[in-house]
Design a protein around this motif. Sequence first.
Motif, mmCIF file in Angstrom:
data_model
loop_
_atom_site.group_PDB
_atom_site.id
_atom_site.type_symbol
_atom_site.label_atom_id
_atom_site.label_comp_id
_atom_site.label_asym_id
_atom_site.label_seq_id
_atom_site.Cartn_x
_atom_site.Cartn_y
_atom_site.Cartn_z
ATOM 1 N N TRP A 159 11.861 60.285 42.938
ATOM 2 C CA TRP A 159 12.306 59.696 44.196
ATOM 3 C C TRP A 159 12.106 58.177 44.140
ATOM 4 C CZ3 TRP A 159 7.583 62.067 43.755
ATOM 5 C CH2 TRP A 159 6.463 61.356 44.155
ATOM 6 N N ARG A 160 12.729 57.484 45.113
ATOM 7 C CA ARG A 160 12.625 56.030 45.223
ATOM 8 C C ARG A 160 11.724 55.698 46.390
ATOM 9 N NH1 ARG A 160 17.165 52.977 43.726
ATOM 10 N NH2 ARG A 160 17.355 52.185 45.849
ATOM 11 N N THR A 161 10.921 54.642 46.224
ATOM 12 C CA THR A 161 9.977 54.263 47.266
ATOM 13 C C THR A 161 9.886 52.754 47.363
ATOM 14 O OG1 THR A 161 7.678 54.461 48.012
ATOM 15 C CG2 THR A 161 8.035 54.364 45.642
ATOM 16 N N GLY A 162 9.465 52.308 48.541
ATOM 17 C CA GLY A 162 9.298 50.874 48.760
ATOM 18 C C GLY A 162 7.955 50.354 48.303
ATOM 19 N N ALA A 163 7.039 51.236 47.904
ATOM 20 C CA ALA A 163 5.729 50.802 47.432
ATOM 21 C C ALA A 163 5.838 50.178 46.054
ATOM 22 C CB ALA A 163 4.760 51.989 47.409
ATOM 23 N N GLU A 164 4.880 49.331 45.763
ATOM 24 C CA GLU A 164 4.860 48.692 44.459
ATOM 25 C C GLU A 164 4.475 49.711 43.375
ATOM 26 O OE1 GLU A 164 5.776 45.699 43.690
ATOM 27 O OE2 GLU A 164 6.227 45.192 45.788
ATOM 28 N N PRO A 165 4.952 49.539 42.137
ATOM 29 C CA PRO A 165 4.596 50.488 41.065
ATOM 30 C C PRO A 165 3.087 50.604 40.846
ATOM 31 C CG PRO A 165 6.451 49.126 40.395
ATOM 32 C CD PRO A 165 5.961 48.552 41.686
ATOM 33 N N GLU A 166 2.363 49.465 40.935
ATOM 34 C CA GLU A 166 0.910 49.522 40.741
ATOM 35 C C GLU A 166 0.249 50.361 41.825
ATOM 36 O OE1 GLU A 166 2.724 46.848 40.811
ATOM 37 O OE2 GLU A 166 2.651 46.062 38.754
ATOM 38 N N GLN A 167 0.725 50.233 43.061
ATOM 39 C CA GLN A 167 0.147 51.022 44.147
ATOM 40 C C GLN A 167 0.408 52.516 43.947
ATOM 41 O OE1 GLN A 167 1.876 49.409 47.718
ATOM 42 N NE2 GLN A 167 0.720 47.479 47.600
ATOM 43 N N VAL A 168 1.603 52.842 43.473
ATOM 44 C CA VAL A 168 1.920 54.261 43.236
ATOM 45 C C VAL A 168 1.047 54.826 42.126
ATOM 46 C CG1 VAL A 168 3.734 55.872 42.546
ATOM 47 C CG2 VAL A 168 4.283 53.944 44.040
ATOM 48 N N ARG A 169 0.868 54.081 41.060
ATOM 49 C CA ARG A 169 0.053 54.573 39.952
ATOM 50 C C ARG A 169 -1.409 54.730 40.372
ATOM 51 N NH1 ARG A 169 3.769 51.260 36.772
ATOM 52 N NH2 ARG A 169 2.404 49.448 36.979
ATOM 53 N N GLU A 170 -1.931 53.771 41.152
ATOM 54 C CA GLU A 170 -3.319 53.893 41.633
ATOM 55 C C GLU A 170 -3.476 55.098 42.564
ATOM 56 O OE1 GLU A 170 -4.315 50.227 43.437
ATOM 57 O OE2 GLU A 170 -4.360 49.075 41.543
ATOM 58 N N ALA A 171 -2.475 55.307 43.432
ATOM 59 C CA ALA A 171 -2.533 56.462 44.328
ATOM 60 C C ALA A 171 -2.457 57.773 43.534
ATOM 61 C CB ALA A 171 -1.402 56.393 45.348
ATOM 62 N N ALA A 172 -1.599 57.807 42.518
ATOM 63 C CA ALA A 172 -1.489 59.016 41.683
ATOM 64 C C ALA A 172 -2.781 59.267 40.913
ATOM 65 C CB ALA A 172 -0.308 58.873 40.728
ATOM 66 N N LEU A 173 -3.396 58.209 40.397
ATOM 67 C CA LEU A 173 -4.650 58.351 39.657
ATOM 68 C C LEU A 173 -5.746 58.907 40.548
ATOM 69 C CD1 LEU A 173 -5.830 57.784 36.835
ATOM 70 C CD2 LEU A 173 -6.560 55.555 37.687
ATOM 71 N N ALA A 174 -5.865 58.384 41.767
ATOM 72 C CA ALA A 174 -6.886 58.873 42.697
ATOM 73 C C ALA A 174 -6.610 60.318 43.107
ATOM 74 C CB ALA A 174 -6.930 57.958 43.930
ATOM 75 N N LEU A 175 -5.340 60.657 43.347
ATOM 76 C CA LEU A 175 -4.990 62.015 43.763
ATOM 77 C C LEU A 175 -5.307 63.034 42.670
ATOM 78 C CD1 LEU A 175 -3.611 64.069 45.628
ATOM 79 C CD2 LEU A 175 -1.417 63.379 44.616
#
Length: 574
Positions: A159-175
């Motif tokens: 999917w496409r999102t307005g969040a920055e790639p770094e924020q998505v990767r950090e959120a995925a890592l924490a999840l």
Amino acid sequence: MSDTTTDTTPKAGDDQDLGAAGSQLSTAPKDEPPHLPSLGVIGWARWFWRQLTSMRVALLLLLLLSLGAIPGSLIPQTGIDATKVADFRERHDILAPLYDKLGLFNVYSSVWFSAIYILLFVSLIGCIVPRTWQFVGQLRGRPPGAPRRLTRLPAHTTWRTGAEPEQVREAALALLRKRRFRAHLVGDAVAAEKGYLREVGNLLFHIALIVMLIAFAWGQLFKSEGNKLIVEGDGFSNALPMYDDFKSGNLFSVDDLEPFSFDMKDFRGTYERTGPNKGTPRTYEADLTYTEGAYGEEKKTTVKVNEPLTIGDAKVYLTSHGYAPFVTVRDGKGEVVFQDAVPLLPLDANVTSSGVVKVLDGYRNPGGTKEQLGFNAFFVPTFGGSGGTMLSQFPALDYPVLALSAYHGDLKADAGIPQSVYQMDRTKMKEFKDADGELFKQLLMPGETMTLPNGAGSITFEKDVKEWAQFQIVQESGAGWALGGAVAAIAGLAGSLFIQRRRVWVRAVEGPDGVTVVEMAGLGRSESTRLPEELGDLAGLLYERAPGVPDPVTAPEPDGVSGSDSASEGAEQP
């Protein structure tokens, strides 16, 4: 003009020459046997080790061990019941010698069973050691990076999102770490893996099998097993001379016997009185008073069927029950020469019992020679026969009757040959005769007396009928380890079957239009329908932290203009 022809047909004698010429002109390699490299001693040893430590051979050995235990259950074993083995030899003249050659009367100590046992042991160790080191290396390493195209994996989403790639990767890592994945950042993606307990369960299962094999072998080598028949009021001390029969493992020592003793105060047996199961035992209970060690405190307990008394590594099982009529034998002068409860062996479910009464002091015959007395005894707890037939109708002491037949002579008790206490050697015994010249015998009720002919004395069936119980004392070390290994094997097998090892990757990169594209995919190490469901749950949680944005809307092209512009090349749709 003349025609000239040449005969090119080979003659019969030209075959050898043609073959030789063909071999000289041909450039093809000669057909020679291939030269296979010799493996040598080390090579063959390595090949044998690889075969032995393969999972296929381990399973085959486990199957052979199971099949080898079948004759040990169906054929009587010398170490368990030598009497049954002797009876089998008498009834089977052809099979018995064959079974001897194959070791089927001693399956668990035979060479072939021991060979299977040892090979399985070595095979399991050879399987476990390299897999353990491999698993340790996997634990020390990190999950591999994401493949180039995640959309080719069986379970994926994007999917496409307005969040920055770094924020998505950090959120995925924490999840993923919150969900107990081993996760780390590799380039533009997060790599995670879970389910390492599957391999732990697999290793635990194999280690547990080794523990069980060691425990069983240890238990057989240091095992002891004996039986003792005890009449109410008598006792037992755990010493070798006290046993009726005793057998032990090869490494067992008499010093290894647990020090304890017990007395049987009372025995109780109850039976079904009515219905189709009339006469079926309901309860067998023996009240014991026991002490541990030479100066231990006296304790009381009740031993029941399948509820043994446990003292250290020893267990005291209640195995059988019977009756012991109390009799008194007097000589011709009225003096008591024998007075005791005589245990008799049950013959049927209603405890019709038989045995002998041996009186070694005996009496003096009319010639002045001292002789010994012997009595064949049949006992029924509930008399129900007709015409003098001894037949018990019920196993409880409702109507006890004792039938005796008398003999005199030499019981051969001093011959130095072991004798059964339940049988009488009559080779040197003579029958007492009645007035008709028949064997002197009589049915006795409790309290009645049979007077022997020729002033030989008398025997009285006292009113006290005691009960006896047979106990099996088993001492087997390693039983706890075997039980623990079995539980661990079940737990490890369950883990290896139900835990799935899987990997998850999350890639977040900036698309051509500046919007972040999130790709998420999963791959299981084994087939499972749960992976897409789990990936969907993870994607839903990550989507809440990095919500999607609408896809860009492309304006319609003017008439006559071909759509080859780069703006018309949109991003891949989820």
